[in-house]
Design a protein around this motif. Structure first.
Motif, PDB file in Angstrom:
ATOM      1  N   PRO A  37      40.789  33.739  47.402  1.00  0.00           N
ATOM      2  CA  PRO A  37      41.389  32.436  47.709  1.00  0.00           C
ATOM      3  C   PRO A  37      40.816  31.804  48.978  1.00  0.00           C
ATOM      4  CG  PRO A  37      43.073  34.058  47.157  1.00  0.00           C
ATOM      5  CD  PRO A  37      41.793  34.810  47.338  1.00  0.00           C
ATOM      6  N   HIS A  38      40.391  30.573  48.870  1.00  0.00           N
ATOM      7  CA  HIS A  38      39.913  29.804  50.022  1.00  0.00           C
ATOM      8  C   HIS A  38      39.644  28.376  49.558  1.00  0.00           C
ATOM      9  CE1 HIS A  38      36.091  30.739  48.034  1.00  0.00           C
ATOM     10  NE2 HIS A  38      35.500  29.787  48.773  1.00  0.00           N
ATOM     11  N   LEU A  39      39.459  27.500  50.516  1.00  0.00           N
ATOM     12  CA  LEU A  39      39.026  26.125  50.220  1.00  0.00           C
ATOM     13  C   LEU A  39      37.564  25.980  50.602  1.00  0.00           C
ATOM     14  CD1 LEU A  39      39.481  23.095  49.550  1.00  0.00           C
ATOM     15  CD2 LEU A  39      40.103  22.782  51.970  1.00  0.00           C
ATOM     16  N   HIS A  40      36.756  25.563  49.661  1.00  0.00           N
ATOM     17  CA  HIS A  40      35.380  25.166  49.975  1.00  0.00           C
ATOM     18  C   HIS A  40      35.414  23.657  50.230  1.00  0.00           C
ATOM     19  CE1 HIS A  40      30.980  25.039  49.793  1.00  0.00           C
ATOM     20  NE2 HIS A  40      31.124  23.937  49.080  1.00  0.00           N
ATOM     21  N   PHE A  41      35.023  23.246  51.426  1.00  0.00           N
ATOM     22  CA  PHE A  41      35.164  21.860  51.872  1.00  0.00           C
ATOM     23  C   PHE A  41      33.797  21.301  52.229  1.00  0.00           C
ATOM     24  CE2 PHE A  41      36.112  18.926  55.546  1.00  0.00           C
ATOM     25  CZ  PHE A  41      36.699  17.915  54.791  1.00  0.00           C
ATOM     26  N   GLU A  42      33.477  20.136  51.666  1.00  0.00           N
ATOM     27  CA  GLU A  42      32.195  19.482  51.941  1.00  0.00           C
ATOM     28  C   GLU A  42      32.405  18.061  52.452  1.00  0.00           C
ATOM     29  OE1 GLU A  42      29.473  19.591  48.662  1.00  0.00           O
ATOM     30  OE2 GLU A  42      29.848  21.721  48.232  1.00  0.00           O
ATOM     31  N   VAL A  43      31.412  17.571  53.209  1.00  0.00           N
ATOM     32  CA  VAL A  43      31.365  16.176  53.646  1.00  0.00           C
ATOM     33  C   VAL A  43      29.983  15.624  53.305  1.00  0.00           C
ATOM     34  CG1 VAL A  43      31.479  14.583  55.607  1.00  0.00           C
ATOM     35  CG2 VAL A  43      32.998  16.586  55.534  1.00  0.00           C
ATOM     36  N   HIS A  44      29.964  14.436  52.671  1.00  0.00           N
ATOM     37  CA  HIS A  44      28.710  13.788  52.272  1.00  0.00           C
ATOM     38  C   HIS A  44      28.686  12.364  52.828  1.00  0.00           C
ATOM     39  CE1 HIS A  44      27.555  16.762  49.036  1.00  0.00           C
ATOM     40  NE2 HIS A  44      28.823  17.085  49.267  1.00  0.00           N
TER      41      HIS A  44
END
Length: 389
Positions: A354-361
């Motif tokens: 369990p985790h959040l994969h977080f991206e910014v573009h």
């Protein structure tokens, strides 16, 4: 963990829209369908990393109206001096820093931060001004009409700013409103969605003029630096999606194709959208074999983002939230407000736990080409990802 590539108050230090999203949104909204978008096929590590402008949140938010102004390419010295006046009046009235960002963004839209006369209002042209407009009988920084005061009053930046703040703080829960909504309820403009596009630069102007004040969140009556998480929104309009700490980082030596960061959190932890925007995609991402198998926990090398959401924000920023435990709470096309819950942490897709994969573009581009490191970006917004240095 593995992922797919897809009142002036002294602050407390705690550690180191809608339609305004115009043509970019129109383009991105047309990419639906299982065959149109696979995060597992957006690989590539050639994107240039762009680090957003950042100023420290100093705790001293004193604004110098008469001193030397910082250099910001989009605006000149006169305009920044007007922004300083707007911020100073907000401080004098003990309006929290979120109000300064809203006020500066509003004046950016209404007058480009220039004290404008009006060619149809003869009296205004006899008063010192910095340009001439022609919108009804509107004058000044905020293009206020006759009901706001005399011509001389409305062309006085201090008076005009004070009148704006008076109406702003009378709005119920104004600090929780998206910037464009708050501004529109004060201004009653013919272009209600026009203010959103100025939010990012307005926050940077406030940071530059007032010691990083846009990086504060109002918590228990205090303006706290770099603390926007768990639903608290920074004056910049941003918040951390979950309060957990960063584990695997952005494009590390061992994972050069890792286009975001992994934030550890227990399954079921609420995921909040980082800023106001519009949902572009909300669905199950296929794994390497093309299977839509997001309702079970994933495993390393399975491929895919699992249940995920992409959101388009002002200035073409896109955020991505991967590996949700179940179908997201929002649908493509919906407008979401900063801090709104959009799903829960899970382990679907290409994941080992369990985790959040977080991206910014950037540039409205959802591919790996536009990915930037979320850690400095979120820190610059006053919503740092904990555990990230």
């Amino acid at each position: 963990m593995t992922d797919a590539n897809p009142s002036r108050r002294r602050p407390v230090r705690i550690g180191a829209l809608a339609a305004a999203l115009t043509a970019t949104l129109a383009f991105l909204c047309c990419t639906g369908g299982a065959g149109a978008f696979f995060l597992t096929e957006l690989g590539g590590d050639a994107a240039e990393q762009i680090t957003p402008a950042s100023l420290e949140c100093t705790g001293d938010f004193t604004v110098e109206v008469t001193g030397k102004m910082p250099r910001i390419p989009q605006y000149g010295e006169r305009q920044l001096r007007n922004a300083a006046v707007i911020i100073k009046i907000g401080q004098d009235m003990k309006v929290p820093a979120r109000g300064w960002v809203i006020a500066v963004a509003t004046a950016m839209q209404e007058s480009r931060l220039l004290n404008l006369a009006n060619r149809t209002v003869a009296e205004s042209q006899d008063i010192p001004h910095e340009g001439v407009g022609a919108d009804h009988d509107s004058v000044g920084l905020f293009q206020q009409r006759a009901s706001w005061g005399t011509v001389a009053q409305r062309m006085n930046p201090e008076y005009a700013s004070r009148k704006f703040y008076e109406k702003l703080v009378d709005l119920p829960d104004w600090q929780k409103l998206p910037l464009t909504v708050a501004a529109q309820r004060v201004q009653i403009s013919a272009f209600p969605d026009a203010y959103a596009k100025h939010e990012e630069l307005a926050a940077r102007i406030v940071d530059a003029l007032a010691g990083g004040a846009a990086r504060t969140a109002l918590i228990a009556g205090q303006e706290v630096c770099d603390a926007a998480a768990s639903g608290e929104i920074a004056a910049s309009g941003w918040t951390a999606p979950i309060p957990g700490g960063v584990g695997s980082g952005f494009r590390t030596a061992s994972r050069p194709g890792h286009n975001g960061v992994d934030i550890a959190a227990p399954k079921g932890t609420l995921i909040r959208v980082a800023a106001t925007g519009r949902v572009l995609v909300s669905r199950c991402d296929p794994d390497w074999r093309g299977r839509l198998s997001c309702d079970v926990d994933g495993w390393p090398n399975k491929g895919g983002c699992g249940w995920f959401v992409d959101v388009l924000h002002a200035q073409g920023i896109v955020t991505r939230y991967c590996h949700m435990v179940s179908r997201p709470r929002v649908a493509a096309g919906e407008t979401v407000e900063a801090g709104q819950v959009i799903g829960e942490v899970g382990s679907s897709g290409n994941s080992s736990g369990p985790h959040l994969h977080f991206e910014v573009h950037t540039d409205g581009d959802r591919s790996s080409r536009s990915a930037i490191d979320p850690v400095p970006f979120m820190r610059s917004k006053g919503a740092p990802l904990k555990g990230a240095e």
